[in-house]
Write a protein that holds these residues in place. Structure first.
Motif, PDB file in Angstrom:
ATOM      1  N   ASP B  16       0.842  -1.197   0.000  1.00 55.83           N
ATOM      2  CA  ASP B  16       0.000   0.000   0.000  1.00 55.83           C
ATOM      3  C   ASP B  16       0.877   1.246   0.000  1.00 55.83           C
ATOM      4  O   ASP B  16       2.102   1.155  -0.076  1.00 55.83           O
ATOM      5  CB  ASP B  16      -0.977  -0.032   1.192  1.00 55.83           C
ATOM      6  CG  ASP B  16      -0.293   0.177   2.539  1.00 55.83           C
ATOM      7  OD1 ASP B  16       0.890   0.609   2.585  1.00 55.83           O
ATOM      8  OD2 ASP B  16      -0.942  -0.091   3.574  1.00 55.83           O
ATOM      9  N   ALA B  17       0.249   2.419   0.077  1.00 53.57           N
ATOM     10  CA  ALA B  17       0.987   3.678  -0.083  1.00 53.57           C
ATOM     11  C   ALA B  17       2.077   3.864   0.980  1.00 53.57           C
ATOM     12  O   ALA B  17       3.041   4.591   0.762  1.00 53.57           O
ATOM     13  CB  ALA B  17       0.012   4.847  -0.044  1.00 53.57           C
ATOM     14  N   ASN B  18       1.906   3.215   2.125  1.00 51.57           N
ATOM     15  CA  ASN B  18       2.926   3.343   3.171  1.00 51.57           C
ATOM     16  C   ASN B  18       3.844   2.136   3.260  1.00 51.57           C
ATOM     17  O   ASN B  18       4.551   1.941   4.241  1.00 51.57           O
ATOM     18  CB  ASN B  18       2.263   3.606   4.524  1.00 51.57           C
ATOM     19  CG  ASN B  18       1.617   4.973   4.550  1.00 51.57           C
ATOM     20  OD1 ASN B  18       2.246   5.967   4.175  1.00 51.57           O
ATOM     21  ND2 ASN B  18       0.364   5.029   4.951  1.00 51.57           N
ATOM     22  N   TYR B  24       3.169  -6.693   7.187  1.00 51.86           N
ATOM     23  CA  TYR B  24       4.627  -6.582   7.020  1.00 51.86           C
ATOM     24  C   TYR B  24       5.031  -5.298   6.295  1.00 51.86           C
ATOM     25  O   TYR B  24       4.208  -4.621   5.694  1.00 51.86           O
ATOM     26  CB  TYR B  24       5.163  -7.807   6.275  1.00 51.86           C
ATOM     27  CG  TYR B  24       4.869  -9.090   7.018  1.00 51.86           C
ATOM     28  CD1 TYR B  24       5.538  -9.386   8.194  1.00 51.86           C
ATOM     29  CD2 TYR B  24       3.878  -9.970   6.572  1.00 51.86           C
ATOM     30  CE1 TYR B  24       5.252 -10.546   8.909  1.00 51.86           C
ATOM     31  CE2 TYR B  24       3.588 -11.125   7.285  1.00 51.86           C
ATOM     32  CZ  TYR B  24       4.283 -11.406   8.449  1.00 51.86           C
ATOM     33  OH  TYR B  24       3.997 -12.536   9.157  1.00 51.86           O
ATOM     34  N   GLY B  25       6.334  -5.010   6.321  1.00 50.95           N
ATOM     35  CA  GLY B  25       6.852  -3.835   5.631  1.00 50.95           C
ATOM     36  C   GLY B  25       6.762  -2.599   6.500  1.00 50.95           C
ATOM     37  O   GLY B  25       7.030  -2.647   7.693  1.00 50.95           O
ATOM     38  N   GLY B  26       6.382  -1.473   5.908  1.00 51.22           N
ATOM     39  CA  GLY B  26       6.265  -0.229   6.664  1.00 51.22           C
ATOM     40  C   GLY B  26       7.568   0.551   6.720  1.00 51.22           C
ATOM     41  O   GLY B  26       8.505   0.297   5.940  1.00 51.22           O
ATOM     42  N   ARG B  27       7.579   1.523   7.624  1.00 51.76           N
ATOM     43  CA  ARG B  27       8.772   2.362   7.811  1.00 51.76           C
ATOM     44  C   ARG B  27       9.062   2.449   9.295  1.00 51.76           C
ATOM     45  O   ARG B  27       8.336   3.113  10.029  1.00 51.76           O
ATOM     46  CB  ARG B  27       8.515   3.798   7.333  1.00 51.76           C
ATOM     47  CG  ARG B  27       8.458   4.009   5.842  1.00 51.76           C
ATOM     48  CD  ARG B  27       8.450   5.511   5.582  1.00 51.76           C
ATOM     49  NE  ARG B  27       8.096   5.807   4.213  1.00 51.76           N
ATOM     50  CZ  ARG B  27       6.867   6.140   3.824  1.00 51.76           C
ATOM     51  NH1 ARG B  27       5.893   6.237   4.709  1.00 51.76           N
ATOM     52  NH2 ARG B  27       6.626   6.392   2.561  1.00 51.76           N
ATOM     53  N   ALA B  36      13.766  11.892   4.597  1.00 54.10           N
ATOM     54  CA  ALA B  36      14.587  11.371   3.500  1.00 54.10           C
ATOM     55  C   ALA B  36      13.851  10.242   2.772  1.00 54.10           C
ATOM     56  O   ALA B  36      13.922  10.129   1.545  1.00 54.10           O
ATOM     57  CB  ALA B  36      15.929  10.875   4.033  1.00 54.10           C
ATOM     58  N   LEU B  37      13.127   9.432   3.528  1.00 53.61           N
ATOM     59  CA  LEU B  37      12.378   8.338   2.906  1.00 53.61           C
ATOM     60  C   LEU B  37      11.201   8.871   2.090  1.00 53.61           C
ATOM     61  O   LEU B  37      10.892   8.343   1.023  1.00 53.61           O
ATOM     62  CB  LEU B  37      11.889   7.351   3.974  1.00 53.61           C
ATOM     63  CG  LEU B  37      12.992   6.519   4.636  1.00 53.61           C
ATOM     64  CD1 LEU B  37      12.429   5.750   5.822  1.00 53.61           C
ATOM     65  CD2 LEU B  37      13.624   5.555   3.640  1.00 53.61           C
ATOM     66  N   HIS B  38      10.566   9.922   2.598  1.00 50.70           N
ATOM     67  CA  HIS B  38       9.472  10.530   1.836  1.00 50.70           C
ATOM     68  C   HIS B  38      10.004  11.144   0.535  1.00 50.70           C
ATOM     69  O   HIS B  38       9.407  10.990  -0.525  1.00 50.70           O
ATOM     70  CB  HIS B  38       8.755  11.591   2.673  1.00 50.70           C
ATOM     71  CG  HIS B  38       7.863  11.001   3.724  1.00 50.70           C
ATOM     72  ND1 HIS B  38       6.769  10.213   3.424  1.00 50.70           N
ATOM     73  CD2 HIS B  38       7.908  11.065   5.072  1.00 50.70           C
ATOM     74  CE1 HIS B  38       6.189   9.822   4.557  1.00 50.70           C
ATOM     75  NE2 HIS B  38       6.862  10.318   5.566  1.00 50.70           N
ATOM     76  N   GLU B  39      11.152  11.810   0.654  1.00 52.35           N
ATOM     77  CA  GLU B  39      11.764  12.432  -0.525  1.00 52.35           C
ATOM     78  C   GLU B  39      12.121  11.358  -1.554  1.00 52.35           C
ATOM     79  O   GLU B  39      11.837  11.496  -2.752  1.00 52.35           O
ATOM     80  CB  GLU B  39      13.033  13.183  -0.064  1.00 52.35           C
ATOM     81  CG  GLU B  39      13.727  13.986  -1.145  1.00 52.35           C
ATOM     82  CD  GLU B  39      15.180  14.333  -0.752  1.00 52.35           C
ATOM     83  OE1 GLU B  39      15.890  14.877  -1.588  1.00 52.35           O
ATOM     84  OE2 GLU B  39      15.591  14.022   0.396  1.00 52.35           O
ATOM     85  N   LEU B  40      12.703  10.263  -1.081  1.00 49.84           N
ATOM     86  CA  LEU B  40      13.065   9.161  -1.966  1.00 49.84           C
ATOM     87  C   LEU B  40      11.816   8.572  -2.617  1.00 49.84           C
ATOM     88  O   LEU B  40      11.782   8.296  -3.821  1.00 49.84           O
ATOM     89  CB  LEU B  40      13.813   8.086  -1.172  1.00 49.84           C
ATOM     90  CG  LEU B  40      14.163   6.795  -1.922  1.00 49.84           C
ATOM     91  CD1 LEU B  40      15.134   7.086  -3.070  1.00 49.84           C
ATOM     92  CD2 LEU B  40      14.770   5.760  -0.973  1.00 49.84           C
ATOM     93  N   ASN B  41      10.785   8.391  -1.810  1.00 51.59           N
ATOM     94  CA  ASN B  41       9.555   7.802  -2.318  1.00 51.59           C
ATOM     95  C   ASN B  41       8.943   8.666  -3.423  1.00 51.59           C
ATOM     96  O   ASN B  41       8.493   8.161  -4.452  1.00 51.59           O
ATOM     97  CB  ASN B  41       8.557   7.623  -1.165  1.00 51.59           C
ATOM     98  CG  ASN B  41       7.379   6.747  -1.568  1.00 51.59           C
ATOM     99  OD1 ASN B  41       7.556   5.754  -2.265  1.00 51.59           O
ATOM    100  ND2 ASN B  41       6.191   7.136  -1.144  1.00 51.59           N
ATOM    101  N   GLU B  42       8.980   9.986  -3.206  1.00 53.48           N
ATOM    102  CA  GLU B  42       8.412  10.876  -4.223  1.00 53.48           C
ATOM    103  C   GLU B  42       9.240  10.858  -5.500  1.00 53.48           C
ATOM    104  O   GLU B  42       8.700  10.805  -6.606  1.00 53.48           O
ATOM    105  CB  GLU B  42       8.291  12.296  -3.675  1.00 53.48           C
ATOM    106  CG  GLU B  42       6.983  12.446  -2.915  1.00 53.48           C
ATOM    107  CD  GLU B  42       6.870  13.777  -2.199  1.00 53.48           C
ATOM    108  OE1 GLU B  42       7.455  14.770  -2.680  1.00 53.48           O
ATOM    109  OE2 GLU B  42       6.198  13.805  -1.150  1.00 53.48           O
ATOM    110  N   ALA B  43      10.572  10.886  -5.339  1.00 57.37           N
ATOM    111  CA  ALA B  43      11.451  10.849  -6.518  1.00 57.37           C
ATOM    112  C   ALA B  43      11.222   9.551  -7.287  1.00 57.37           C
ATOM    113  O   ALA B  43      11.145   9.536  -8.517  1.00 57.37           O
ATOM    114  CB  ALA B  43      12.907  10.966  -6.081  1.00 57.37           C
ATOM    115  N   TRP B  44      11.087   8.465  -6.551  1.00 56.94           N
ATOM    116  CA  TRP B  44      10.882   7.159  -7.167  1.00 56.94           C
ATOM    117  C   TRP B  44       9.532   7.092  -7.874  1.00 56.94           C
ATOM    118  O   TRP B  44       9.406   6.616  -9.007  1.00 56.94           O
ATOM    119  CB  TRP B  44      11.018   6.077  -6.099  1.00 56.94           C
ATOM    120  CG  TRP B  44      10.390   4.755  -6.456  1.00 56.94           C
ATOM    121  CD1 TRP B  44       9.392   4.119  -5.804  1.00 56.94           C
ATOM    122  CD2 TRP B  44      10.737   3.921  -7.551  1.00 56.94           C
ATOM    123  NE1 TRP B  44       9.076   2.948  -6.426  1.00 56.94           N
ATOM    124  CE2 TRP B  44       9.888   2.801  -7.508  1.00 56.94           C
ATOM    125  CE3 TRP B  44      11.667   4.024  -8.587  1.00 56.94           C
ATOM    126  CZ2 TRP B  44       9.944   1.788  -8.450  1.00 56.94           C
ATOM    127  CZ3 TRP B  44      11.716   3.006  -9.521  1.00 56.94           C
ATOM    128  CH2 TRP B  44      10.875   1.906  -9.443  1.00 56.94           C
TER     129      TRP B  44
END
Lengths: 276, 407
Positions: B16-18, B24-27, B36-44
């Motif tokens: 899902d979006a998070n 499982y998974g998550g942050r 930094a993870l949000h920035e990476l996620n948006e760039a990706w």
């Protein structure tokens, strides 16, 4: 009222800032932890953060990593940390105690079992380093119901939107990580911290603690001028390790180290009219 | 809606979006890394549907990595085993000799787009470290690879390759001095240098979006294999087999087949000296759910939640966690996870070498060893695709030493 909130109000009325030492439970030896906690209180600690050792402390620098390794090598477990808290509470019913650690040991025990055991032992707050607020719904609910404050971190990189959201969920105080780095990193930049604290204050009425990179009385004093609480960890843990072979001297010198910070903070906290 | 009936789960809708694959998974990282993870996620997110980015990636995969990799029919070995037809997906033929480069080429393009100037990576066997140092050299970027002091001893060849490529190999002496500690140290570096640094995680673990992003970069393996089976043999394979450490080569092969419910999927973990000896790295077979390195997944840990040390003859499988998507696939029963001991893997290593003239990596040898058990239970008109995730040149010193031969 939670002991943490009470303590902040008490000191605010007295015009003093809150001093929060951190030590790792079980380091350098499990039997030395409770006497050390009492010594810290006698030296001027207002709240204590007690580290729950974890095998993979990702947010910690070498000093606390090694402390975790030593504590684990001596059989420290989350349940034994709670036994130490219970032992501390037999003598000290006033000083708020916050557990600081990582999520996996709590998950392994189970959130409900952990919160119940922490409440019974006399824990006032829990800071789980690798549990951001968006993943924390269940723990927050359980802790709130048990009267334990979920404490969260705010970082130099946190956006205003995140700070607002975190502040809504946090209780007790917000812990501002003063620099981009791990615990025990190089000295923080007071001006930068002051600027960010102003941003955070605009988002919340919660007291603001500042930690990571506070090593000496002058830095503690400088931070006390701008924050509500000063957290000091690696500097104390390093001293404890250095003097581990002589427990009496260790307690004395670590207490003296904390007392010097207390004194510097109290002088810094004096209204200018008196200082002049 | 026949397909929907056959596949109650649409695997393309996960995570899902998070970054959650169900539970499982998550942050799960310290606050400093969340932005930094949000920035990476948006760039990706911007890049994954950008035709220009995808064209650049495809060109690099074709001309630099050497894709598509062949799907090779191991005829002699199939005959020896006397069952299903065995096809090897030849990731060992990629530039740098393993599947790892598929991911680092992609992440490097992303790092460049994000304006980062410094790459960091963790490595176990050294394959991801080499693949990271390789793309860093090509882009003229600074590269620091964190590697456990134990692994540096075991993988001298790859350490030297990284240094030749201009990377700094940073020995990690904390904890158990292996891959998990290298990951901790890389995370600490990232926290301190988050402004200019891109962290290239080498597997489908870590905080969101890494498990998704690395899967997408590695899924080229399964997309190709699926097309190759259909165009060359006009049929889907009956089974897929791949080794699982963190699980990136496996998810790369598996993911494009997840919605093909008739395809059986087997992930092969490292049983080390045997699961009952406690000296193993079979996280899914013998672990429990927990949280480590930014995600909730299966872990090897003690009753107090402390991460335990793992053992495998293959450094690349020596990890106490596993990608969260595998944890989910195990729980819902879409994939089966099995374990192969060091001895069985060594036998697989020799079997393929002698039967087909291909020296496989010890990691991949775990998958091959499972194939030697699976193939004879199947009919000759059935087929297995096994991911030959890397070549074995890096392992010949280990194999020779185990057999008492000094090179």
């Amino acid at each position: 009222m939670n002991r943490i909130t009470h303590r902040f109000q008490e000191l605010r009325r007295a015009g003093r800032k809150v001093l929060i030492p951190y030590i790792t439970a079980g380091d350098p030896h499990p039997e030395l932890t409770v006497p050390m906690l009492h010594a810290l209180v006698a030296a001027g600690a207002d709240i204590i953060e007690l580290g729950v050792p974890f095998s993979d402390p990702m947010a910690d620098g070498p000093v606390i990593q090694k402390a975790c390794e030593r504590a684990l090598a001596q059989g420290m477990t989350p349940r034994r940390v709670l036994e130490l808290v219970r032992e501390f509470r037999q003598i000290d019913a006033q000083t708020p105690l916050v557990l600081m650690g990582y999520l996996n040991p709590i998950e392994r025990m189970g959130h409900a079992a952990f919160v119940a055991a922490a409440r019974d032992a006399g824990v006032d707050g829990v800071l789980t380093v690798d549990l951001p607020p968006e993943e924390a719904a269940e723990p927050i609910e359980l802790m709130s119901a048990a009267g334990i404050a979920p404490i969260f971190l705010v970082a130099p990189t946190s956006s205003v939107e995140r700070i607002r959201r975190t502040a809504q969920l946090a209780q007790g105080y917000l812990y501002y990580v003063s620099l981009k780095g791990v615990t025990g990193s190089a000295a923080l930049n007071v001006a930068e911290v002051a600027e960010k604290l102003a941003t955070i204050r605009a988002c919340t009425d919660l007291p603001l603690g500042v930690g990571f990179g506070i090593k000496d009385p002058p830095t503690a004093a400088a931070v006390a001028r701008i924050a509500d609480a000063v957290v000091v960890g690696s500097a104390l843990v390093a001293k404890m390790h250095e003097l581990a072979d002589d427990p009496e001297r260790m307690r004395r010198e670590v207490a003296a180290q904390l007392a010097a910070m207390r004194q510097a903070m109290d002088q810094a906290g004096m209204p200018t009219a008196f200082a002049g | 809606m026949k397909a929907a009936l056959r596949n109650p789960v649409d695997f393309s809708q996960f995570p899902d979006a998070n970054g959650h694959f169900d539970r499982y998974g998550g942050r799960f990282v310290a606050e400093t890394l969340m932005e930094a993870l949000h920035e990476l996620n948006e760039a990706w997110r911007d890049c994954r549907n950008d035709p220009e980015f995808l064209a650049e990636l495809d060109a690099d995969l074709a001309h630099y990595v050497g894709r598509p990799s062949p799907l090779y029919y191991a005829e002699r070995w199939s005959r020896q085993l006397g069952g299903a037809r065995i096809y090897l997906k030849r990731e060992d033929l990629n530039h740098t000799g393993a599947h790892k480069i598929n991911n680092t080429v992609g992440q490097a393009l992303l790092a460049k787009r994000m304006g980062k100037t410094r790459l960091i990576a963790e490595t176990g066997a050294g394959q991801h470290g080499v693949a990271s140092a390789t793309v860093a050299a090509r882009l003229g970027m600074e590269c620091v690879v964190y590697m456990g002091a134990e692994d540096i001893q075991r993988q001298a060849l790859n350490v030297y390759r990284m240094r030749l490529l201009g990377a700094t190999v940073q020995p990690v002496t904390s904890g158990s001095r292996t891959l998990k500690d290298a990951l901790n140290e890389a995370l600490r570096d990232w926290v301190a240098n988050v402004d200019n640094t891109f962290y290239m995680i080498g597997t489908v673990a870590g905080p969101h979006p890494y498990p998704l992003m690395v899967r997408e970069f590695q899924a080229v393996i399964g997309r190709e294999a699926r097309e190759q089976m259909l165009s060359e043999y006009n049929v889907l394979p009956d089974a897929l087999v791949a080794c699982v450490g963190g699980g990136s080569n496996a998810i790369g092969l598996f993911h494009p087949f997840l919605n093909d419910s008739e395809v059986a999927i087997y992930g092969v973990e490292a049983a080390g000296s045997g699961i009952d000896t406690g000296r193993h790295a079979a996280t899914l077979c013998a672990g429990q759910p927990g949280v480590l390195h930014g995600n909730r997944t299966y872990l090897l840990n003690d009753e107090h939640g402390q991460i335990t040390e793992t053992h495998s003859v293959s450094a690349g499988l020596d990890y106490p966690g596993v990608g969260p998507e595998h944890a989910w696939l195990k729980d819902i029963g879409r994939a089966q996870y099995v374990a192969i001991t060091d001895d069985e893997a060594l036998q697989g290593f020799h079997d393929l070498t002698r039967a087909e003239g291909i020296i496989p990596a010890l990691e991949s040898s775990h998958a091959l060893a499972y194939v030697t058990k699976l193939a004879p239970t199947m009919r000759p008109d059935q087929s297995i695709v096994v991911n030959l995730s890397g070549r074995g040149d890096k392992d010949i010193y280990t194999v020779a030493a185990l057999e008492g031969i000094q090179l």
